[in-house]
Design a protein around this motif. Structure first.
Motif, PDB file in Angstrom:
ATOM      1  N   VAL A 280       0.850  -1.181   0.137  1.00 40.23           N
ATOM      2  CA  VAL A 280      -0.010   0.063  -0.306  1.00 40.23           C
ATOM      3  C   VAL A 280       0.589   1.162   0.258  1.00 40.23           C
ATOM      4  CG1 VAL A 280      -2.152  -0.919   1.743  1.00 40.23           C
ATOM      5  CG2 VAL A 280      -0.341   0.326   2.472  1.00 40.23           C
ATOM      6  N   LYS A 281       2.329   1.040  -0.261  1.00 34.91           N
ATOM      7  CA  LYS A 281       3.159   2.467  -0.759  1.00 34.91           C
ATOM      8  C   LYS A 281       2.997   3.766  -1.139  1.00 34.91           C
ATOM      9  CE  LYS A 281       7.995   3.768  -0.518  1.00 34.91           C
ATOM     10  NZ  LYS A 281       7.476   4.397  -1.243  1.00 34.91           N
ATOM     11  N   GLU A 282       1.947   3.193  -2.357  1.00 35.28           N
ATOM     12  CA  GLU A 282       1.995   4.287  -3.054  1.00 35.28           C
ATOM     13  C   GLU A 282       0.249   4.608  -2.309  1.00 35.28           C
ATOM     14  OE1 GLU A 282      -0.324   4.624  -7.772  1.00 35.28           O
ATOM     15  OE2 GLU A 282       0.489   3.407  -6.940  1.00 35.28           O
ATOM     16  N   THR A 283      -0.433   4.435  -1.782  1.00 30.47           N
ATOM     17  CA  THR A 283      -1.800   5.391  -1.200  1.00 30.47           C
ATOM     18  C   THR A 283      -0.846   5.220   0.160  1.00 30.47           C
ATOM     19  OG1 THR A 283      -3.385   2.873  -2.534  1.00 30.47           O
ATOM     20  CG2 THR A 283      -4.062   4.891  -0.436  1.00 30.47           C
ATOM     21  N   LEU A 284       0.030   4.882   0.913  1.00 26.57           N
ATOM     22  CA  LEU A 284       0.401   5.997   1.784  1.00 26.57           C
ATOM     23  C   LEU A 284       0.589   6.573   1.800  1.00 26.57           C
ATOM     24  CD1 LEU A 284       1.748   2.643   3.914  1.00 26.57           C
ATOM     25  CD2 LEU A 284      -0.177   3.929   4.324  1.00 26.57           C
TER      26      LEU A 284
ATOM     27  N   LEU B 256     -10.216  10.972   2.862  1.00 29.20           N
ATOM     28  CA  LEU B 256     -10.598  10.379   3.367  1.00 29.20           C
ATOM     29  C   LEU B 256     -11.457   8.925   2.393  1.00 29.20           C
ATOM     30  CD1 LEU B 256     -13.708  12.010   4.895  1.00 29.20           C
ATOM     31  CD2 LEU B 256     -12.092  10.672   6.013  1.00 29.20           C
ATOM     32  N   GLU B 257     -10.921  10.084   0.482  1.00 23.88           N
ATOM     33  CA  GLU B 257     -10.711   9.009  -0.401  1.00 23.88           C
ATOM     34  C   GLU B 257      -9.628   7.835  -0.664  1.00 23.88           C
ATOM     35  OE1 GLU B 257     -12.186   6.554  -3.265  1.00 23.88           O
ATOM     36  OE2 GLU B 257     -13.272   8.981  -2.709  1.00 23.88           O
ATOM     37  N   HIS B 258      -8.785   8.369  -0.101  1.00 15.66           N
ATOM     38  CA  HIS B 258      -7.284   7.668  -0.164  1.00 15.66           C
ATOM     39  C   HIS B 258      -7.309   6.723   1.367  1.00 15.66           C
ATOM     40  CE1 HIS B 258      -5.273  11.476  -2.773  1.00 15.66           C
ATOM     41  NE2 HIS B 258      -5.333   9.958  -3.275  1.00 15.66           N
ATOM     42  N   SER B 259      -7.708   7.500   1.803  1.00 16.26           N
ATOM     43  CA  SER B 259      -8.201   6.365   3.427  1.00 16.26           C
ATOM     44  C   SER B 259      -8.803   5.124   2.908  1.00 16.26           C
ATOM     45  CB  SER B 259      -8.293   7.320   4.825  1.00 16.26           C
ATOM     46  OG  SER B 259      -7.805   8.209   5.181  1.00 16.26           O
ATOM     47  N   ARG B 260     -10.176   5.406   2.510  1.00 12.37           N
ATOM     48  CA  ARG B 260     -10.690   4.215   1.870  1.00 12.37           C
ATOM     49  C   ARG B 260     -10.041   3.700   0.946  1.00 12.37           C
ATOM     50  NH1 ARG B 260     -15.061   8.192   2.147  1.00 12.37           N
ATOM     51  NH2 ARG B 260     -14.278   8.867   0.286  1.00 12.37           N
ATOM     52  N   GLU B 261      -9.230   3.551   0.069  1.00  8.46           N
ATOM     53  CA  GLU B 261      -8.016   2.494  -0.703  1.00  8.46           C
ATOM     54  C   GLU B 261      -7.123   2.317   0.240  1.00  8.46           C
ATOM     55  OE1 GLU B 261      -6.244   5.732  -4.001  1.00  8.46           O
ATOM     56  OE2 GLU B 261      -7.711   6.178  -3.676  1.00  8.46           O
ATOM     57  N   VAL B 262      -6.682   2.251   1.016  1.00  6.85           N
ATOM     58  CA  VAL B 262      -6.076   1.523   1.652  1.00  6.85           C
ATOM     59  C   VAL B 262      -6.598   0.115   2.669  1.00  6.85           C
ATOM     60  CG1 VAL B 262      -5.071   1.500   4.041  1.00  6.85           C
ATOM     61  CG2 VAL B 262      -4.505   3.329   2.167  1.00  6.85           C
ATOM     62  N   THR B 263      -7.776   0.284   3.043  1.00  5.07           N
ATOM     63  CA  THR B 263      -8.898  -0.260   4.352  1.00  5.07           C
ATOM     64  C   THR B 263      -9.518  -1.028   2.896  1.00  5.07           C
ATOM     65  OG1 THR B 263     -10.939   1.301   4.067  1.00  5.07           O
ATOM     66  CG2 THR B 263      -9.047   1.315   6.153  1.00  5.07           C
ATOM     67  N   ASP B 264      -9.617  -0.659   1.271  1.00  6.43           N
ATOM     68  CA  ASP B 264     -10.203  -1.536   0.612  1.00  6.43           C
ATOM     69  C   ASP B 264      -8.957  -2.864   0.025  1.00  6.43           C
ATOM     70  OD1 ASP B 264     -12.731  -0.238   0.144  1.00  6.43           O
ATOM     71  OD2 ASP B 264     -11.837   1.005  -1.650  1.00  6.43           O
TER      72      ASP B 264
ATOM     73  N   ARG C 157      -8.015  -4.231   9.956  1.00  9.46           N
ATOM     74  CA  ARG C 157      -8.885  -3.270   8.691  1.00  9.46           C
ATOM     75  C   ARG C 157      -9.746  -2.865   9.615  1.00  9.46           C
ATOM     76  NH1 ARG C 157     -12.986  -5.379   3.816  1.00  9.46           N
ATOM     77  NH2 ARG C 157     -13.832  -2.517   3.345  1.00  9.46           N
ATOM     78  N   ARG C 158     -10.104  -3.232  10.543  1.00  3.92           N
ATOM     79  CA  ARG C 158     -11.083  -2.514  11.695  1.00  3.92           C
ATOM     80  C   ARG C 158      -9.949  -0.841  12.955  1.00  3.92           C
ATOM     81  NH1 ARG C 158     -14.158  -5.962  15.655  1.00  3.92           N
ATOM     82  NH2 ARG C 158     -11.363  -6.445  16.413  1.00  3.92           N
ATOM     83  N   GLY C 159      -8.865  -2.156  13.230  1.00  2.00           N
ATOM     84  CA  GLY C 159      -7.937  -0.824  13.485  1.00  2.00           C
ATOM     85  C   GLY C 159      -8.010   0.164  12.443  1.00  2.00           C
ATOM     86  N   VAL C 160      -7.548  -0.305  11.680  1.00  2.00           N
ATOM     87  CA  VAL C 160      -7.484   1.002  10.321  1.00  2.00           C
ATOM     88  C   VAL C 160      -7.699   2.295  10.155  1.00  2.00           C
ATOM     89  CG1 VAL C 160      -6.098   1.240   8.313  1.00  2.00           C
ATOM     90  CG2 VAL C 160      -5.426  -0.457   9.232  1.00  2.00           C
ATOM     91  N   ALA C 161      -9.571   1.378   9.700  1.00  2.00           N
ATOM     92  CA  ALA C 161     -10.755   1.813  10.047  1.00  2.00           C
ATOM     93  C   ALA C 161     -10.803   3.108  11.266  1.00  2.00           C
ATOM     94  CB  ALA C 161     -11.575   1.188   9.255  1.00  2.00           C
ATOM     95  N   LEU C 162     -10.787   2.753  12.051  1.00  2.00           N
ATOM     96  CA  LEU C 162     -11.155   3.396  13.286  1.00  2.00           C
ATOM     97  C   LEU C 162      -9.890   4.498  13.175  1.00  2.00           C
ATOM     98  CD1 LEU C 162     -12.035   1.107  15.924  1.00  2.00           C
ATOM     99  CD2 LEU C 162     -13.726   2.547  15.140  1.00  2.00           C
ATOM    100  N   SER C 163      -8.891   3.975  12.745  1.00  2.00           N
ATOM    101  CA  SER C 163      -7.857   5.290  13.529  1.00  2.00           C
ATOM    102  C   SER C 163      -7.353   6.368  12.373  1.00  2.00           C
ATOM    103  CB  SER C 163      -5.973   4.479  13.153  1.00  2.00           C
ATOM    104  OG  SER C 163      -5.852   3.714  14.224  1.00  2.00           O
TER     105      SER C 163
END
Length: 768
Positions: A630-634, A712-720, A732-738
């Motif tokens: 997920v480096k590019e998204t990060l 938010l858009e980039h955050s959803r890409e990480v969780t997806d 996934r739950r921890g990442v989404a909450l953070s």
């Protein structure tokens, strides 16, 4: 039928207990010094200081406080006895003059005060001994012995301390251990009620009912702060009861730092309050997937509340926090949070869940205290010089007014030493009024009980009144202690002359000493609290900018910047409190309401920074568990965070400059007519900017909204990219909450900065 509140009952109970124990200690001193053997009376030649020691040590004290007072009295005596004997022996009592006495007193006081590590009680006792040794030595230089005279002062101190130990032990000991345990239980009950009401408010369907519940939570938060304050107050003295009362310490939470309690039950619950206040209407977050469970029916679960509170109760009493029932009920609350919400309105609901999880799972760690800087050392030196100068002047002018009663000018200054800044005029006024009230009561008591052998028993109602004065806003501890000492020094002695004459002499000498303190403070420390508040406000803005700029830095750097911000905001609150009660004289009135608004907004911004840094740290921990690239998204995500820091830093810098220059903040109307705008990308000024004008919160709000949307858009890409299988579900739950928590904090920042701008716009036209 009228029923007094629990707080009123506790206040009266504490005051009665304090009055009884103080009266008992004074009675013991009076019996020993007035009716003891003549040989004993010759050794305890200064019973006045025995009474002073009693008031300093036993007032509103527990057994732990008294044991600690014994140690500090012994340490104070060790500090003063040797140098005093040596100086009196080398100089000789017959060579003492008023000037030499004042110089010796000032030098000895400087040596005591400049040592920063000693307790304030130790300093007060040592300073009182110094005044009596040198001033009394000058007054009676024909009669004293340079070796025995300091020993008589030490013996008088010991009698007072021993009387305190007996007083707090009879008829039953008042234990700090018990006070800590009771206030911890009260704090847990308070937190349980606040959590229950917060969960009900989060599940409420109508906004009116949710608002009413949040209002109750705010009221309970004030009471919770009092519990935390009391726990921190008694924890130090509870440690002194470890050996004699070790069997009571198993459930006293004396090892849990008060700062940990404050962080646990303060910041997290305030975050839940903040989430509820920003949700309209109050509703829990529901995932888009219909198959996911919602948290609608679970937020008011009694099991969740009890699990959270029980965990902290176990930690407070030293048990393993994990030794409890399974937490399946709590985990089910977060099952629906498997991605970052698409709607900004849902961020507050997920932030609420994040605070709930943080409240349940947090384990506060205590860092090492920061090393003292050179600036602090310089301030300690200046503080000692200023105090020693005021004490020396008090002794000099007191002896000039009356050689016989000269020590009464220096003694009130010595025993009321304060280790930190205080409202000089207000405290001096309270001390003067307390002294007058106590002295007048003593004269009246002598007239009414002139033939009564134990006339100092009439001090019982006065000690009750003095205890109430200590809890009042008008007099405080300084005024209450002065009132108690003023009465006991007349009613607790005999053969000292006419009460009316000694009363007038004491009042005049006390006023001389307080006047010298004010003159020294105003000459060497002319900075008014209002000026200090203005300077500290600028420091708060600077610390806030540094904290925002360090978001993408290392974890220790983020923690250090947050600690600096907390200290600045806390110090600003202290200056505001001091400036509020200080008279303005010929200066412009202090605009308390504006500064209160600024302080409240800065506290909220600190809370937002706390949660954002906490969420960022948890997100980085979850990243180590990911097995997908997920480096590019990060990189995009951290780019959004950097852009947010730049966008928010610009208006904060502008508000900081407005404070320095005392100029009005540029308004939206002026911007529409044209003006300079900073280009965030280039860091330059130009007539027009592609990113928009950054000179008002209205313009920054639009840019921040775009930045948050991109984040938010980039955050959803990480969780997806994280699998939804059982193995990756927790990650996934921890990442989404953070990520959702950081998004909420980013969106809330600009609103609080807008509140800062409104307060500064209101403040500048009058004064800063």
């Amino acid at each position: 039928m009228f029923r007094p509140s629990n707080r009123a009952v506790n206040m009266w109970g504490t005051s009665l207990s304090s009055a009884f124990r103080t009266s008992l200690a004074c009675t013991l001193v009076g019996i020993a010094t007035l009716y003891g053997p003549s040989s004993f009376q010759r050794v305890v030649a200064l019973p006045a200081f025995s009474y002073v020691t009693v008031i300093l040590v036993v007032t509103d004290a527990t057994v732990g406080d008294t044991l600690m007072g014994c140690w500090h009295a012994a340490l104070a005596t060790a500090q003063t006895l040797g140098p005093a004997m040596l100086s009196l022996y080398l100089i000789g009592p017959m060579r003492l003059s008023s000037v030499v006495t004042a110089i010796l007193t000032a030098l000895a006081a400087f040596a005591v005060v400049v040592i920063r590590r000693t307790h304030v009680l130790c300093k007060r006792i040592a300073l009182g001994q110094i005044v009596l040794i040198y001033v009394r030595g000058f007054i009676m230089k024909e009669e004293i012995d340079p070796i025995m005279h300091p020993l008589h002062v030490a013996a008088s101190t010991a009698v007072g301390v021993l009387a305190c130990v007996l007083a707090v032990s009879l008829p039953f000991p008042r234990l700090a251990t018990y006070e800590v345990r009771q206030n911890c239980e009260g704090l847990l009950e308070n937190a349980s009620t606040r959590l229950k009401l917060s969960l009900k408010a989060a599940s409420a369907e109508e906004k009116s009912s949710a608002t009413a519940l949040v209002s109750r939570v705010k009221l309970l938060a004030v009471q919770g702060g009092r519990y935390v304050k009391l726990v921190k107050q008694y924890q130090e003295s509870a440690k002194w009861e470890t050996f004699p009362f070790k069997w009571l310490l198993k459930s006293a939470c004396h090892d849990v730092p008060g700062n940990s309690l404050e962080g646990t039950f303060g910041v997290q619950l305030r975050g839940m309050q903040m989430a509820l206040a920003s949700t309209s209407p109050c509703r829990p977050y529901k995932a888009d997937d219909p198959g996911n469970k919602t948290v609608d029916q679970k937020l008011d679960s009694e099991e969740v509340i009890q699990a959270t509170i029980q965990k902290f109760r176990n930690r407070l009493i030293g048990k393993n926090p994990s030794s409890m029932a399974p937490e399946n009920k709590l985990d089910s609350l977060f099952d629906s949070v498997l991605e970052v919400p698409r709607s900004r309105e849902d961020l507050s609901s997920v932030f609420f869940l994040f605070c709930l999880k943080l409240l349940h799972c947090s384990e506060e760690k205590n860092g090492k205290p920061a090393a003292n800087s050179g600036k602090t050392s310089a301030f300690a030196f200046m503080h000692a010089f200023k105090f020693s100068l005021s004490l020396g002047l008090a002794v000099l002018f007191g002896l000039a007014y009356s050689r016989k009663n000269g020590f009464w000018a220096g003694l009130p200054v010595a025993i009321s030493y304060a280790a930190a800044r205080e409202a000089t005029f207000t405290v001096a006024n309270a001390k003067a009024q307390g002294t007058v009230l106590g002295t007048v009561y003593g004269v009246i008591g002598c007239a009414l009980f002139h033939h009564f052998p134990l006339k100092f028993i009439s001090l019982v109602p006065w000690f009750l009144f003095s205890s109430l004065l200590m809890k009042s806003r008008m007099y405080g501890r300084a005024g209450g202690v002065s009132a108690a000492i003023g009465a006991v020094l007349i009613l607790g002695r005999r053969n000292f002359g006419q009460p009316s004459e000694i009363a007038i002499a004491r009042i005049v000498e006390t006023l001389i000493g307080l006047s010298c303190s004010i003159v020294a403070e105003m000459t060497l420390g002319p900075n008014r609290a209002s000026s200090m508040a203005r300077a500290e406000l600028k420091n708060c803005f600077k610390a806030l900018r540094e904290s925002i700029a360090g978001l993408t830095g290392s974890k220790p750097k983020r923690s250090e910047s947050l600690t600096k911000l907390r200290k600045c905001v806390h110090q600003l609150g202290l200056y505001i409190d001091e400036a509020t009660v200080e008279p303005s004289f010929w200066f412009s009135p202090f605009n308390c309401s504006c500064y209160r608004k600024l302080h409240e907004s800065l506290l909220k911004l600190f809370d937002l920074m706390h949660f954002k840094i906490k969420a960022l740290g948890q997100f980085e921990e979850e990243l180590t568990k990911l097995e997908v690239p997920v480096k590019e998204t990060l990189d995009k995500l951290y780019g959004d965070i950097n852009l947010f820091g730049l966008l928010i830093g610009a208006p904060i810098k502008r508000l900081e400059e407005a404070i320095v220059t005392k100029s009005k903040v540029v308004t939206d109307e002026k911007l529409e007519k044209g003006g300079d705008a900073a280009d965030i990308e280039l860091g330059e000024k130009s007539g027009k900017s592609t990113t928009g004008s950054l000179n008002s919160c209205a313009d920054v709000r639009n840019l921040v909204r775009d930045a948050v949307g991109s984040y938010l858009e980039h955050s959803r890409e990480v969780t997806d990219v994280i699998t939804d299988e059982e193995k990756g579900r927790d990650t996934r739950r921890g990442v989404a909450l953070s990520l959702s928590c950081m998004g909420y904090c980013m969106g809330s920042f600009i609103g609080e900065i807008g509140e800062l701008e409104k307060a500064i716009q209101e403040l500048i036209p009058h004064q800063i």
